[in-house]
Design an enzyme around this catalytic site. Structure first.
Site, PDB file in Angstrom:
ATOM      1  N   ALA A  83       0.958  -1.269  -0.188  1.00 23.94           N
ATOM      2  CA  ALA A  83      -0.260  -0.067   0.111  1.00 23.94           C
ATOM      3  C   ALA A  83       0.968   1.350  -0.055  1.00 23.94           C
ATOM      4  O   ALA A  83       2.027   1.211   0.756  1.00 23.94           O
ATOM      5  CB  ALA A  83      -0.857  -0.010   1.388  1.00 23.94           C
ATOM      6  N   GLU A 116      -2.716 -12.494  -4.462  1.00 24.71           N
ATOM      7  CA  GLU A 116      -4.280 -12.424  -4.848  1.00 24.71           C
ATOM      8  C   GLU A 116      -4.459 -10.916  -4.864  1.00 24.71           C
ATOM      9  O   GLU A 116      -3.953 -10.094  -4.107  1.00 24.71           O
ATOM     10  CB  GLU A 116      -5.134 -13.065  -3.863  1.00 24.71           C
ATOM     11  CG  GLU A 116      -5.231 -14.481  -3.899  1.00 24.71           C
ATOM     12  CD  GLU A 116      -4.634 -15.206  -2.804  1.00 24.71           C
ATOM     13  OE1 GLU A 116      -4.463 -14.527  -1.556  1.00 24.71           O
ATOM     14  OE2 GLU A 116      -4.770 -16.339  -2.859  1.00 24.71           O
ATOM     15  N   ASN A 121      -9.430  -4.075  -8.944  1.00 22.96           N
ATOM     16  CA  ASN A 121      -8.475  -3.069  -8.487  1.00 22.96           C
ATOM     17  C   ASN A 121      -7.443  -2.675  -9.588  1.00 22.96           C
ATOM     18  O   ASN A 121      -6.225  -3.110  -9.650  1.00 22.96           O
ATOM     19  CB  ASN A 121      -7.465  -3.812  -7.283  1.00 22.96           C
ATOM     20  CG  ASN A 121      -6.850  -2.718  -6.645  1.00 22.96           C
ATOM     21  OD1 ASN A 121      -6.260  -1.656  -7.182  1.00 22.96           O
ATOM     22  ND2 ASN A 121      -6.172  -3.320  -5.397  1.00 22.96           N
ATOM     23  N   TYR A 128       1.134  -4.684 -11.201  1.00 24.41           N
ATOM     24  CA  TYR A 128       1.443  -6.143 -10.924  1.00 24.41           C
ATOM     25  C   TYR A 128       1.966  -6.611 -12.693  1.00 24.41           C
ATOM     26  O   TYR A 128       2.843  -7.308 -13.314  1.00 24.41           O
ATOM     27  CB  TYR A 128       0.589  -7.107 -10.625  1.00 24.41           C
ATOM     28  CG  TYR A 128       0.494  -6.729  -9.091  1.00 24.41           C
ATOM     29  CD1 TYR A 128       1.692  -6.737  -8.292  1.00 24.41           C
ATOM     30  CD2 TYR A 128      -0.811  -6.737  -8.478  1.00 24.41           C
ATOM     31  CE1 TYR A 128       1.372  -6.285  -6.928  1.00 24.41           C
ATOM     32  CE2 TYR A 128      -0.993  -6.463  -7.091  1.00 24.41           C
ATOM     33  CZ  TYR A 128       0.114  -6.410  -6.252  1.00 24.41           C
ATOM     34  OH  TYR A 128       0.059  -6.082  -5.041  1.00 24.41           O
TER      35      TYR A 128
HETATM   36  C1  LIG Z   1      -2.049  -0.170  -5.722  1.00 24.05           C
HETATM   37  C2  LIG Z   1      -0.966   0.794  -5.246  1.00 24.05           C
HETATM   38  C3  LIG Z   1      -0.166  -0.091  -4.104  1.00 24.05           C
HETATM   39  C4  LIG Z   1      -0.114   1.341  -6.511  1.00 24.05           C
HETATM   40  O1  LIG Z   1       0.670   2.507  -5.622  1.00 24.05           O
HETATM   41  P1  LIG Z   1       1.646   3.508  -6.531  1.00 24.05           P
HETATM   42  O2  LIG Z   1       2.737   3.836  -5.530  1.00 24.05           O
HETATM   43  O3  LIG Z   1       0.710   4.472  -7.015  1.00 24.05           O
HETATM   44  O4  LIG Z   1       1.873   2.690  -7.671  1.00 24.05           O
HETATM   45  P2  LIG Z   1       3.284   3.223  -8.855  1.00 24.05           P
HETATM   46  O5  LIG Z   1       3.293   4.571  -8.964  1.00 24.05           O
HETATM   47  O6  LIG Z   1       4.342   2.484  -8.379  1.00 24.05           O
HETATM   48  O7  LIG Z   1       2.639   2.547 -10.305  1.00 24.05           O
HETATM   49  C5  LIG Z   1       3.368   1.509 -10.781  1.00 24.05           C
HETATM   50  C6  LIG Z   1       2.690   1.322 -12.116  1.00 24.05           C
HETATM   51  O8  LIG Z   1       1.153   0.899 -11.556  1.00 24.05           O
HETATM   52  C7  LIG Z   1       0.194   1.580 -12.579  1.00 24.05           C
HETATM   53  N1  LIG Z   1      -0.643   2.577 -11.721  1.00 24.05           N
HETATM   54  C8  LIG Z   1      -0.521   2.840 -10.662  1.00 24.05           C
HETATM   55  N2  LIG Z   1      -1.493   3.427 -10.256  1.00 24.05           N
HETATM   56  C9  LIG Z   1      -2.495   3.503 -11.428  1.00 24.05           C
HETATM   57  C10 LIG Z   1      -3.844   3.889 -11.658  1.00 24.05           C
HETATM   58  N3  LIG Z   1      -4.512   4.566 -10.686  1.00 24.05           N
HETATM   59  N4  LIG Z   1      -4.292   3.551 -12.762  1.00 24.05           N
HETATM   60  C11 LIG Z   1      -3.759   3.021 -13.821  1.00 24.05           C
HETATM   61  N5  LIG Z   1      -2.364   2.369 -13.779  1.00 24.05           N
HETATM   62  C12 LIG Z   1      -1.688   2.656 -12.379  1.00 24.05           C
HETATM   63  C13 LIG Z   1       1.157   2.200 -13.598  1.00 24.05           C
HETATM   64  O9  LIG Z   1       1.081   1.308 -14.746  1.00 24.05           O
HETATM   65  C14 LIG Z   1       2.447   2.446 -12.829  1.00 24.05           C
HETATM   66  O10 LIG Z   1       3.216   2.272 -14.244  1.00 24.05           O
HETATM   67  P3  LIG Z   1       4.048   3.480 -14.750  1.00 24.05           P
HETATM   68  O11 LIG Z   1       5.190   3.886 -13.781  1.00 24.05           O
HETATM   69  O12 LIG Z   1       4.511   3.082 -15.983  1.00 24.05           O
HETATM   70  O13 LIG Z   1       2.971   4.532 -15.059  1.00 24.05           O
HETATM   71  C15 LIG Z   1      -1.738   1.805  -4.512  1.00 24.05           C
HETATM   72  O14 LIG Z   1      -2.768   2.368  -5.509  1.00 24.05           O
HETATM   73  C16 LIG Z   1      -2.588   1.563  -3.189  1.00 24.05           C
HETATM   74  O15 LIG Z   1      -1.982   1.587  -2.196  1.00 24.05           O
HETATM   75  N6  LIG Z   1      -3.653   1.151  -3.390  1.00 24.05           N
HETATM   76  C17 LIG Z   1      -4.616   0.658  -2.206  1.00 24.05           C
HETATM   77  C18 LIG Z   1      -3.888  -0.517  -1.660  1.00 24.05           C
HETATM   78  C19 LIG Z   1      -4.088  -1.682  -2.579  1.00 24.05           C
HETATM   79  O16 LIG Z   1      -4.919  -1.979  -3.384  1.00 24.05           O
HETATM   80  N7  LIG Z   1      -2.953  -2.505  -2.721  1.00 24.05           N
HETATM   81  C20 LIG Z   1      -2.892  -3.583  -3.620  1.00 24.05           C
HETATM   82  C21 LIG Z   1      -3.581  -4.747  -3.026  1.00 24.05           C
HETATM   83  S1  LIG Z   1      -3.189  -6.181  -3.972  1.00 24.05           S
END
Ligand SMILES: CC(C)(COP(=O)(O)OP(=O)(O)OC[C@H]1O[C@@H](n2cnc3c(N)ncnc32)[C@H](O)[C@@H]1OP(=O)(O)O)[C@@H](O)C(=O)NCCC(=O)NCCS
Length: 169
Positions: A83, A116, A121, A128
């Site tokens: 997260a 999972e 999401n 991933y």
């Molecule tokens: C999922 C989560 C961890 C991503 O964190 P983040 O720091 O924003 O992700 P990153 O900036 O490292 O993004 C990496 C890649 O993810 C994708 N991505 C991230 N946010 C995105 C969005 N809102 N929509 C589409 N793609 C997205 C992009 O492809 C990005 O690649 P890029 O660098 O080429 O643009 C964050 O949204 C989060 O904490 N969500 C709530 C908790 C959760 O769902 N955790 C995962 C449980 S399986």
């Protein structure tokens, strides 16, 4: 990744981080981990890899803005939670945390990674898939809170070449 990526330090989680880690978990998930779960991961005989991303800003206390926990189960590194705080998303922090955790998992003997994820999401799925994970199964109604389906993803080949390539992208 965003060009204005903040200065972030990825390091091992410690007990003193728990209040910030638990607060972050509550903000990021509809169903946060039960009380004591992160503490359990940090027990001395734990095989888990627990990392935090800390924002380093001049004249301010470092602030935890991201968390990852990976369970090492035989040759598999299972992503148990990941997260990033809403204000800091889209800056590559989750990607940085995940690659760091996978590198440590590889050093600990893992040869593949599994996880999972809720089928709805989209941000997590983009992250991933961008790292090479592939969907290999569906777990219908897996999540107790909403009965949403889970997608099972795997990164079948976890080795230093794959990680090096990911670090360059
Ligand atoms: C999922 C989560 C961890 C991503 O964190 P983040 O720091 O924003 O992700 P990153 O900036 O490292 O993004 C990496 C890649 O993810 C994708 N991505 C991230 N946010 C995105 C969005 N809102 N929509 C589409 N793609 C997205 C992009 O492809 C990005 O690649 P890029 O660098 O080429 O643009 C964050 O949204 C989060 O904490 N969500 C709530 C908790 C959760 O769902 N955790 C995962 C449980 S399986």
């Amino acid at each position: 990744m965003s060009p204005q990526a903040p200065k972030v330090n990825v390091r091992y989680m410690k007990l003193a981080d728990l209040p910030q880690v638990e607060a972050l978990d509550s903000v990021c998930f509809r169903t946060p981990w039960p009380e004591g779960s992160f503490r359990y991961e940090l027990r001395p005989d734990s095989a888990s890899i627990c990392l935090v991303a800390e924002l380093e800003e001049a004249e301010a206390e470092p602030q935890i803005i991201g968390v990852v926990v990976v369970w090492l189960i035989a040759e598999a590194a299972e992503i148990a939670t990941l997260a990033v705080t809403p204000e800091q998303r889209g800056k590559g922090i989750a990607r940085q945390l995940l690659i760091s955790a996978l590198r440590l998992a590889l050093q600990a003997g893992a040869r593949k990674s599994i996880l999972e994820v809720r089928i709805s999401n989209t941000p997590a799925l983009h992250l991933y898939y961008g790292l090479g994970f592939q969907a290999v199964g569906l777990r219908p109604g897996y999540y107790e809170d909403t009965h949403e389906d889970a997608l099972l993803l795997t990164l079948d080949r976890l080795d230093s070449h794959v990680l090096k390539a990911l670090e360059k992208t």
